[in-house]
Design an enzyme around this catalytic site. Structure first.
Site, PDB file in Angstrom:
ATOM      1  N   ALA A   8      41.309 103.312 -65.048  1.00  0.00           N
ATOM      2  CA  ALA A   8      40.575 102.076 -64.770  1.00  0.00           C
ATOM      3  C   ALA A   8      41.291 100.840 -65.292  1.00  0.00           C
ATOM      4  CB  ALA A   8      39.183 102.160 -65.396  1.00  0.00           C
ATOM      5  N   CYS A   9      41.117  99.749 -64.559  1.00  0.00           N
ATOM      6  CA  CYS A   9      41.595  98.433 -64.990  1.00  0.00           C
ATOM      7  C   CYS A   9      40.608  97.392 -64.468  1.00  0.00           C
ATOM      8  CB  CYS A   9      43.020  98.167 -64.495  1.00  0.00           C
ATOM      9  SG  CYS A   9      43.174  97.877 -62.721  1.00  0.00           S
ATOM     10  N   GLY A  10      40.934  96.148 -64.633  1.00  0.00           N
ATOM     11  CA  GLY A  10      40.028  95.082 -64.225  1.00  0.00           C
ATOM     12  C   GLY A  10      39.722  95.061 -62.743  1.00  0.00           C
TER      13      GLY A  10
END
Length: 93
Positions: A8-10
């Site tokens: 996951a990331c932004g």
């Protein structure tokens, strides 16, 4: 059997794509079949079912009840071996 790993990331696009690729390659090198779930940080909670590990490229301080490894070294190139070891230690359990 495939092992589900959340990456996951932004925005679930740029840095998570790089990290996801690195995690899959790490799994291949170590005989672990990895199923990547590439999402935004805000979507982690709704994708936890069946996941063994979360790898994030952003700072996350929340406890989701499963191991979380910071994947920023895959982006910066600093500390990659330590991160890979942490991931393998979890996935080989």
């Amino acid at each position: 059997m495939k092992v589900k790993v959340i990456v996951a990331c932004g925005g679930a696009v740029a840095t998570s794509t790089v990290a996801a690729h690195k995690v899959v390659e790490l799994g291949k090198k170590n005989g672990i079949d990895i199923d990547i779930c590439q999402i935004r940080i805000s979507e982690i909670e709704s994708n936890l079912t069946g996941a063994k590990l979360i790898v994030t490229t952003s700072n996350v301080k929340r406890d989701y009840g499963i191991p979380l490894v910071k994947g920023m070294p895959f982006i910066s190139g600093i500390g990659v071996e330590k991160t890979e070891k942490a991931i393998l230690d979890i996935l080989k359990q």
